[in-house]
Design a protein around this motif. Structure first.
Motif, PDB file in Angstrom:
ATOM      1  N   VAL B  64      64.346 -15.322 -75.084  1.00  0.00           N
ATOM      2  CA  VAL B  64      63.901 -15.565 -73.711  1.00  0.00           C
ATOM      3  C   VAL B  64      63.478 -14.258 -73.058  1.00  0.00           C
ATOM      4  O   VAL B  64      62.434 -14.175 -72.411  1.00  0.00           O
ATOM      5  N   SER B  65      64.288 -13.218 -73.260  1.00  0.00           N
ATOM      6  CA  SER B  65      63.945 -11.946 -72.615  1.00  0.00           C
ATOM      7  C   SER B  65      62.705 -11.330 -73.257  1.00  0.00           C
ATOM      8  O   SER B  65      61.980 -10.580 -72.608  1.00  0.00           O
ATOM      9  N   TYR B  66      62.445 -11.658 -74.537  1.00  0.00           N
ATOM     10  CA  TYR B  66      61.220 -11.158 -75.158  1.00  0.00           C
ATOM     11  C   TYR B  66      60.007 -11.715 -74.430  1.00  0.00           C
ATOM     12  O   TYR B  66      59.064 -10.988 -74.115  1.00  0.00           O
ATOM     13  N   PHE B  67      60.037 -13.020 -74.157  1.00  0.00           N
ATOM     14  CA  PHE B  67      58.922 -13.604 -73.419  1.00  0.00           C
ATOM     15  C   PHE B  67      58.863 -13.071 -72.000  1.00  0.00           C
ATOM     16  O   PHE B  67      57.791 -12.924 -71.415  1.00  0.00           O
ATOM     17  N   ASP B  68      60.053 -12.775 -71.455  1.00  0.00           N
ATOM     18  CA  ASP B  68      60.075 -12.165 -70.127  1.00  0.00           C
ATOM     19  C   ASP B  68      59.385 -10.811 -70.161  1.00  0.00           C
ATOM     20  O   ASP B  68      58.610 -10.464 -69.277  1.00  0.00           O
ATOM     21  N   ARG B  69      59.637 -10.036 -71.226  1.00  0.00           N
ATOM     22  CA  ARG B  69      59.068  -8.686 -71.306  1.00  0.00           C
ATOM     23  C   ARG B  69      57.568  -8.710 -71.553  1.00  0.00           C
ATOM     24  O   ARG B  69      56.833  -7.881 -71.001  1.00  0.00           O
TER      25      ARG B  69
END
Lengths: 271, 294
Positions: B64-69
């Motif tokens: 999820v945080s990868y897509f956030d980044r």
């Protein structure tokens, strides 16, 4: 006769010239492509002689002392294909119901679901593999998840089309006997589409055996990792052995999958 | 008025019920055995693929945080707040995208020509001899089964880095794929025109040209266009192994953690694939429309 059908006897010049014009245009783009992509004759000849040398070095195929390692990697590849396809199918089945016209008539809901599936399908499996490597690290688990996500989009589209193609009479029969919307789906639609879906899943297991072999090239585990390594260090005998292993494995999976497909959906449905 | 429903004698009913229960039990047993085998295969596959659910749940936050980044610019704002910053390299990316499209176009065209040349030998009803058919089919099988990117890996070493390796890899792979599809179309063609042409003393080549080709050319065009769509996707990852196109830039961005570049390039690829799908669909509609009229 000539007066009645003038188009057949004397086609206009525009219609007659359309086909050769299209062919000339295709060829012109082809030539432009060759020039732009740096296809020079000397480069082609040098490459071909190099390729000939590589082919000579590939004979005979020889695994060296790495056979157990290669067999384990092949097992990893098959595991990746099976798990990835199964996960994709399980998640795609409920979503495909929302993308099918006869289950959800509303365009407002169906359109975004369709576009969502198209977007996922538009990104290649290798790209998903790179993303998952960043998330869960190198190894076959990233490969499983990459195939699962990539095929989720493909299955969603195929399953929804199978659902749209189902006979509506059985659904009407369930409704007439007082069934709810869920009963219509469970007893009216599912018995019709499950054989089609099973066939598609088996086909994709075949296809994903091929995909799983190359997913290792970007670090997601399996035989592709070994193959990429051996090519980069120019071990051509091992490369040819690995390619033969892939060919044999894919042929075996094709055979098994074909048998299973006939067993599930019967030969009549195929013919 | 009531309808008379005949009820079978008790013994006969009992026999039928027993037979029915046995059949249902046998079917259920087979289904259970099949499901058991499948689950066992999944478990073995899980072990082989090093599946670790704890790892998945631990790292799902990473996902999820990868897509956030990748949706965040370097200055901390969302990518859609500043398109100029997000697509800073659009000029270079469009050039590479054009290269990708050219790679897939040239590769598909070469593949289609070779497939056209070979498929008459591979089809059961038109092959001049069984040994030739066997040989050509094995050749097409080899070209189709070995993934295109493996050919690209080998060609990068033989021909050097750059789009030439990608073109040749796609051409060979397309030859195998289209050769099979083309030969299947030919096998479905009506053989009566061939007999008519042959009865006038025509050669094998003339039979193919005047009896088979008019029947199958629409299918050829359709499959070639479909293959072009697929090859656009395939060409977009050829750059992963140095064979040219936008994949090169994408893998650099992913591996060097240029997050906003990753999303920009992915959006570019997805939009291009959409446009190609729409364009080839339109072209196919035009071709079939024309074919249907004549």
């Amino acid at each position: 006769m000539r007066a009645r059908y003038p188009d057949v006897f004397e086609r206009p010049a525009a219609a007659r010239l359309a086909t050769p014009a299209m062919i000339v245009a295709a060829f012109a783009i082809f030539i432009y492509g060759l020039v732009d992509l740096d296809f020079s004759p000397s480069r082609l000849f040098n490459g071909l002689s190099q390729l000939g040398w590589i082919s000579m070095m590939m004979i005979p195929p020889d695994p060296g002392s790495s056979l157990p390692l290669y067999l384990k990697a092949m097992g990893e590849t098959l595991s990746i294909a099976l798990l990835g396809t199964t996960l994709a199918a399980l998640f795609a089945l409920p979503v495909s119901l929302f993308a099918a016209r006869n289950v959800v008539p509303s365009v407002i809901l169906r359109f975004p679901v369709r576009r969502f599936l198209d977007s996922i399908r538009g990104v290649d499996t290798l790209i998903w593999a790179l993303v998952w490597i960043n998330v869960v690290g190198l190894g076959p688990f990233a490969g499983v998840l990459a195939i699962a996500v990539s095929d989720f989009g493909a299955f969603g589209k195929l399953f929804s089309e199978a659902i749209e193609g189902a006979d509506q009479k059985q659904v009407e029969g369930i409704r007439a006997s007082g069934g709810s919307a869920l009963h219509e789906i469970r007893f009216g639609l599912m018995p019709q589409v499950l054989p089609v879906i099973a066939g598609q899943v088996l086909y994709f297991i075949e296809s994903n055996t091929r995909s799983a072999t190359i997913i290792g090239i970007v670090g997601a585990g399996g035989i592709g990792l070994q193959l990429a390594e051996q090519i980069r260090v120019l071990e051509w005998q091992k490369v040819s052995f690995l390619i033969l292993m892939i060919l044999v494995a894919v042929a075996a999976i094709d055979f098994i999958s074909g048998k299973l497909r006939f067993a599930i959906i019967g030969r009549r449905a195929v013919a | 008025m009531t309808l008379a429903v005949s009820i079978l004698p008790e013994q006969q009913l009992a026999v039928l019920n027993v037979a029915y229960r046995k059949a249902v039990a046998r079917k259920r047993l087979r289904l259970t055995a099949g499901a058991g085998l499948f689950v066992a295969a999944l478990i073995v596959a899980s072990i082989g693929a090093e599946v670790n659910l704890r790892t998945l749940f631990t790292y799902f936050g990473n996902f999820v945080s990868y897509f956030d980044r990748i949706l965040t610019l370097d200055n901390g704002q969302r990518v859609w707040t500043n398109f100029g910053e997000w697509f800073w390299g659009w000029h270079n990316w469009l050039k590479l995208l054009a290269e990708t499209l050219l790679i897939s176009y040239v590769g598909t065209l070469i593949g289609a020509v070779f497939a056209f040349a070979l498929n008459f030998f591979a089809a059961e009803n038109t092959s001049p001899g069984p040994w030739l058919r066997f040989l050509v089919r094995r050749l097409l099988e080899f070209a189709r089964t070995v993934p295109g990117i493996v050919f690209a890996l080998i060609f990068v070493i033989a021909f050097g880095l750059g789009p030439m390796a990608g073109v040749l890899a796609i051409a060979i792979h397309s030859t195998g794929a289209l050769g099979k599809l083309f030969s299947e179309i030919v096998e479905n063609a009506d053989m009566k025109p061939v007999e008519g042409i042959r009865s006038t003393g025509a050669s094998w080549l003339s039979c193919m040209r005047f009896a088979i080709l008019p029947q199958v050319s629409a299918g050829y065009a359709s499959y070639a266009l479909l293959r072009f769509e697929i090859n656009v996707r395939e060409a977009s990852v050829m750059g992963f192994v140095g064979a040219g196109g936008i994949g090169q830039e994408l893998i650099v961005a992913i591996r060097k953690f240029y997050y906003s570049d990753v999303s920009a390039i992915l959006v570019t690829i997805i939009v291009t694939v959409f446009l190609i799908d729409i364009t080839t669909g339109w072209v196919r509609g035009r071709l079939f429309g024309k074919e249907a009229r004549t």
